[in-house]
Scaffold this active site. Sequence first.
Site, PDB file in Angstrom:
ATOM      1  N   LYS A 108     180.434  -8.664  55.439  1.00 24.52           N
ATOM      2  CA  LYS A 108     179.730  -8.893  54.167  1.00 24.52           C
ATOM      3  C   LYS A 108     178.644  -9.936  54.372  1.00 24.52           C
ATOM      4  O   LYS A 108     178.816 -10.851  55.176  1.00 24.52           O
ATOM      5  CB  LYS A 108     180.719  -9.438  53.120  1.00 24.52           C
ATOM      6  CG  LYS A 108     181.658  -8.415  52.534  1.00 24.52           C
ATOM      7  CD  LYS A 108     182.512  -9.061  51.450  1.00 24.52           C
ATOM      8  CE  LYS A 108     183.535  -8.085  50.885  1.00 24.52           C
ATOM      9  NZ  LYS A 108     182.961  -6.949  50.176  1.00 24.52           N
TER      10      LYS A 108
ATOM     11  N   ARG B  49     191.741   0.196  50.133  1.00 22.26           N
ATOM     12  CA  ARG B  49     192.368   1.516  49.975  1.00 22.26           C
ATOM     13  C   ARG B  49     193.265   1.841  51.165  1.00 22.26           C
ATOM     14  O   ARG B  49     194.258   2.557  51.017  1.00 22.26           O
ATOM     15  CB  ARG B  49     191.277   2.579  49.767  1.00 22.26           C
ATOM     16  CG  ARG B  49     190.343   2.758  50.929  1.00 22.26           C
ATOM     17  CD  ARG B  49     189.042   3.451  50.553  1.00 22.26           C
ATOM     18  NE  ARG B  49     188.138   2.566  49.813  1.00 22.26           N
ATOM     19  CZ  ARG B  49     186.952   2.938  49.341  1.00 22.26           C
ATOM     20  NH1 ARG B  49     186.506   4.162  49.540  1.00 22.26           N
ATOM     21  NH2 ARG B  49     186.200   2.082  48.690  1.00 22.26           N
TER      22      ARG B  49
ATOM     23  N   ASP C  23     184.812  -2.550  55.540  1.00 21.58           N
ATOM     24  CA  ASP C  23     184.848  -3.289  54.280  1.00 21.58           C
ATOM     25  C   ASP C  23     185.536  -2.486  53.170  1.00 21.58           C
ATOM     26  O   ASP C  23     185.816  -3.013  52.106  1.00 21.58           O
ATOM     27  CB  ASP C  23     183.421  -3.676  53.869  1.00 21.58           C
ATOM     28  CG  ASP C  23     183.398  -4.797  52.846  1.00 21.58           C
ATOM     29  OD1 ASP C  23     184.451  -5.419  52.631  1.00 21.58           O
ATOM     30  OD2 ASP C  23     182.314  -5.052  52.282  1.00 21.58           O
TER      31      ASP C  23
HETATM   32  N1  BES Z   1     187.017  -6.452  47.836  1.00 20.20           N
HETATM   33  C1  BES Z   1     185.884  -5.605  47.825  1.00 20.20           C
HETATM   34  C2  BES Z   1     185.445  -5.201  46.416  1.00 20.20           C
HETATM   35  C3  BES Z   1     184.975  -6.312  45.502  1.00 20.20           C
HETATM   36  C4  BES Z   1     183.623  -6.505  45.283  1.00 20.20           C
HETATM   37  C5  BES Z   1     185.880  -7.103  44.823  1.00 20.20           C
HETATM   38  C6  BES Z   1     183.188  -7.486  44.429  1.00 20.20           C
HETATM   39  C7  BES Z   1     185.445  -8.102  43.957  1.00 20.20           C
HETATM   40  C8  BES Z   1     184.093  -8.290  43.751  1.00 20.20           C
HETATM   41  C9  BES Z   1     186.194  -4.313  48.592  1.00 20.20           C
HETATM   42  O1  BES Z   1     187.077  -4.454  49.648  1.00 20.20           O
HETATM   43  C10 BES Z   1     184.898  -3.832  49.166  1.00 20.20           C
HETATM   44  O2  BES Z   1     184.360  -4.521  49.985  1.00 20.20           O
HETATM   45  N2  BES Z   1     184.455  -2.657  48.740  1.00 20.20           N
HETATM   46  C11 BES Z   1     183.248  -2.094  49.217  1.00 20.20           C
HETATM   47  C12 BES Z   1     183.486  -0.621  49.459  1.00 20.20           C
HETATM   48  C13 BES Z   1     182.367   0.072  50.175  1.00 20.20           C
HETATM   49  C14 BES Z   1     182.251  -0.445  51.588  1.00 20.20           C
HETATM   50  C15 BES Z   1     182.629   1.565  50.168  1.00 20.20           C
HETATM   51  C16 BES Z   1     182.181  -2.306  48.169  1.00 20.20           C
HETATM   52  O3  BES Z   1     182.485  -2.264  46.974  1.00 20.20           O
HETATM   53  O4  BES Z   1     181.055  -2.571  48.535  1.00 20.20           O
HETATM   54 ZN    ZN Z   2     188.425  -5.965  49.550  1.00 19.26          ZN
HETATM   55 MN    MN Z   3     186.106  -5.009  51.455  1.00 20.22          MN
END
Ligand code: BES
Ligand code: ZN
Ligand code: MN
Length: 504
Positions: free
Chosen positions: A284, A358, A354
Amino acid sequence: MTREFFPSASSVACEPSARPQSIEADAIVVFLAEGGVGTGAAAEIDAATGGLLARLAAAGEITGRRYECVPILAAQGLRAGQLIVVGIGKREQLDAGVLYRAAAAAARHLAGRPRSRVAFVADGSWTTRQVEQAVAGAAVGMVGQDFYRAEPKRTRFGTTIWVSAPVETVERGTVIADGVNLARRLVNMAPDDIYPQSFSEECATIAGRTGLDIEIWDEDRLVSERCNGMLAVGRGSVRSPRLVILRYRGAGRTGRQSPAADEAPDLAFVGKGVTFDSGGLSLKPSDGMLTMKCDMSGAAAVLGAMATVAALRLPINIVGGIGLAENMTGPAAYKLGDVITARNGTTIEVHNTDAEGRIVLADVLDVIRGFKPGRIIDLATLTGACVVALGQDVAGLFTNDQPCCDALAAAARAVGEPVWQLPMYPDYDEQIKSEVADIKNVGDGRWGGAITAAKFLERFVGGIPWTHVDIAGPAFSEKSRPWTDGGATGSMVRPLVELARGGD
Ligand code: BES
Ligand code: ZN
Ligand code: MN
């Protein structure tokens, strides 16, 4: 009722039939709607103070707008040191959620300094649920996030007094607040302090205090149970993953047959517990990583709700599953292109490390499916896409069974937490098909990312009625609001408790 899982909480007293003007306290809080003092508790205080509230309202000094807090010092006719008038907005729009936030706003305001006795006056026109949620709000609002500060910003009241509220309702509201505050504390802790092992130890402590049964699976057990998804996500970290199984058996208490140890639970709660989400090798950016200690909010909600359900002795059987892992970039980290065989045998091609939540939940859902619960609710800070769709205050709902989803939505509405259902059209399932494995862990492109994530989870619930709750927006609030200090909100604890009560 004992405060089993929050021994440091401040005490609560009840004055079900005292008159507000006779209460001795540092402060007394009264709730005021827009459009004047009306006929209830505000009118009683107005009369006791010789029409003070009506005069201030006429002068525009107090409006009754939602969450406005006006302190009135040394009001004549009251024995309390100060009167706080907190706004609850339009009378016809009043609900349990407004009262939760209004009571929290008043408590947050007063908790800015130490207070030994603070009284709140319930209004005779409120429903039992509304009184209960106001009580919960007051106990949540006085708690900030001060664990890492020399000078606390909030100090809990020595004693909270509820005037004109039934004792049992006040007790229930207080225990619900303990569950919310427990979840908030865990989420607000620094990620170097709360990691899979230490989170599982917190679970054990709470389970010990509330009488929940607990099982903790360490790395060796996860290997022998083929939880390869959890192991893959955790492999980039020096802190190994854990799976926590909590069991509450209360269904025998109201005269129904006491359940055998292996009897299927009515309900399952499953929580995403990524104690820190760096994104892994799909790292990230710094801005997006800053708040990723909140990525175990689903797990915290499961623990907070189950502790509350146990303290309330609800007549239901519940199993909880908490998947704990830290998503890091260490030398053994899982990689793009890896193919993981999840516990249920489904192969998952990793397109983005990331999208780890899931993969963790795939294994936890399969373990919980084995208990054959009547319904499964999972809670996860799963996707940024859900925040794009619904904003920061609304949780997304996704289901394979409309009555299951409707029951959760009704519970959320009853306690005033906003939720909104998103569709699960079969076309979205096409998007997670992989060229090399059964499925991949992202959709085609970024559109509809909250739904493709839900479609991924659906493959692991084995047809059991299930609702997924994406709390990426509401779990954590970077800035303060009138009713809460910034940080963890304790999102979904109250709806889960309400659901477990089954609308009694
Ligand atoms: N933990 C994050 C989602 C998240 C984003 C939680 C903002 C709280 C605030 C999750 O693990 C993630 O990184 N999701 C990605 C998925 C993508 C790579 C398909 C996302 O939402 O960008
Ligand atoms: Zn996450
Ligand atoms: Mn993530």
